[in-house]
Design a protein around this motif. Sequence first.
Motif, PDB file in Angstrom:
ATOM      1  N   ALA A 198       1.035  -0.975   0.209  1.00 19.15           N
ATOM      2  CA  ALA A 198      -0.048  -0.017  -0.408  1.00 19.15           C
ATOM      3  C   ALA A 198       0.488   1.723   0.006  1.00 19.15           C
ATOM      4  CB  ALA A 198      -1.238  -0.214   1.620  1.00 19.15           C
ATOM      5  N   LYS A 199       0.148   2.624  -0.594  1.00 14.16           N
ATOM      6  CA  LYS A 199       1.349   3.425  -0.747  1.00 14.16           C
ATOM      7  C   LYS A 199       1.216   4.286   0.698  1.00 14.16           C
ATOM      8  CE  LYS A 199       0.808   3.853  -5.542  1.00 14.16           C
ATOM      9  NZ  LYS A 199       0.143   4.998  -6.766  1.00 14.16           N
ATOM     10  N   PRO A 200       1.448   4.850   1.363  1.00 14.25           N
ATOM     11  CA  PRO A 200       1.551   5.459   2.526  1.00 14.25           C
ATOM     12  C   PRO A 200       0.785   6.691   1.705  1.00 14.25           C
ATOM     13  CG  PRO A 200       3.977   6.308   1.375  1.00 14.25           C
ATOM     14  CD  PRO A 200       3.518   5.064   1.277  1.00 14.25           C
ATOM     15  N   LEU A 201      -0.476   6.968   3.284  1.00 17.05           N
ATOM     16  CA  LEU A 201      -0.987   8.025   2.643  1.00 17.05           C
ATOM     17  C   LEU A 201      -1.060   9.301   3.683  1.00 17.05           C
ATOM     18  CD1 LEU A 201      -4.417   5.879   4.487  1.00 17.05           C
ATOM     19  CD2 LEU A 201      -3.862   6.102   1.744  1.00 17.05           C
ATOM     20  N   ASN A 202      -1.024  10.351   3.148  1.00 19.44           N
ATOM     21  CA  ASN A 202      -1.243  11.763   3.507  1.00 19.44           C
ATOM     22  C   ASN A 202      -1.742  12.512   3.499  1.00 19.44           C
ATOM     23  OD1 ASN A 202       2.461  11.022   3.195  1.00 19.44           O
ATOM     24  ND2 ASN A 202       2.012  11.904   0.715  1.00 19.44           N
ATOM     25  N   PHE A 203      -2.170  12.882   4.821  1.00 20.76           N
ATOM     26  CA  PHE A 203      -3.756  13.890   4.938  1.00 20.76           C
ATOM     27  C   PHE A 203      -2.726  15.202   5.348  1.00 20.76           C
ATOM     28  CE2 PHE A 203      -5.008   9.805   6.157  1.00 20.76           C
ATOM     29  CZ  PHE A 203      -5.735   9.321   5.858  1.00 20.76           C
ATOM     30  N   GLY A 204      -3.931  15.641   4.615  1.00 21.88           N
ATOM     31  CA  GLY A 204      -3.650  17.284   4.907  1.00 21.88           C
ATOM     32  C   GLY A 204      -3.039  18.289   4.553  1.00 21.88           C
ATOM     33  N   ARG A 205      -2.290  19.303   4.485  1.00 21.31           N
ATOM     34  CA  ARG A 205      -1.404  20.391   3.111  1.00 21.31           C
ATOM     35  C   ARG A 205      -0.114  20.284   3.957  1.00 21.31           C
ATOM     36  NH1 ARG A 205      -3.583  25.622   1.122  1.00 21.31           N
ATOM     37  NH2 ARG A 205      -2.340  25.938  -0.003  1.00 21.31           N
ATOM     38  N   LYS A 206       1.278  19.989   3.489  1.00 20.16           N
ATOM     39  CA  LYS A 206       2.873  19.856   3.944  1.00 20.16           C
ATOM     40  C   LYS A 206       3.393  21.178   4.067  1.00 20.16           C
ATOM     41  CE  LYS A 206       1.554  15.538   5.100  1.00 20.16           C
ATOM     42  NZ  LYS A 206       1.311  15.267   7.109  1.00 20.16           N
ATOM     43  N   ASP A 207       2.443  22.276   3.129  1.00 25.18           N
ATOM     44  CA  ASP A 207       3.808  23.085   3.113  1.00 25.18           C
ATOM     45  C   ASP A 207       3.554  24.658   4.140  1.00 25.18           C
ATOM     46  OD1 ASP A 207       0.896  23.924   1.827  1.00 25.18           O
ATOM     47  OD2 ASP A 207       0.833  24.656   0.236  1.00 25.18           O
TER      48      ASP A 207
END
Length: 136
Positions: free
Chosen positions: A113-122
């Motif tokens: 599975a690909k890691p999930l990224n939630f929200g904005r990181k910038d």
Amino acid sequence: MNKISAKKDVLFELFRQFLLCSGFAVNADGIYYELSTENVVVCNAVGDMLTERVNEEQAELDKKRERIKQESMQRQRAFVNKDKQKKELLKKQINSVKKEKSVAPKQFKASKAKPLNFGRKDVKVDFKTSGGGGGG
């Protein structure tokens, strides 16, 4: 015989016919039966015939009982054997499953599975600690 003995008139009539067949005769009053000396041989012959018939019927009944007993024992054995076969088949299946589990342990592989990224990181957000919890 229980049906006959429940009806007293029928039982008496059968007994009366038996006495007449075996050589007894009604006396002058018509109430009592007497056996003349000439009819003793007839009475003994009828008694012997009845005894022989009873013995033959008893032998037939014993044979039937034995046959029925053997058939019921065979049915019972077949039922028990069928039940044993089912149990042994189930045990074999359980043992094969146990062997599969014990022989081949699970191999763990990395997740695909690909890691999930939630929200904005910038966006940089600083959280200030409030008076509730932490060292300050």
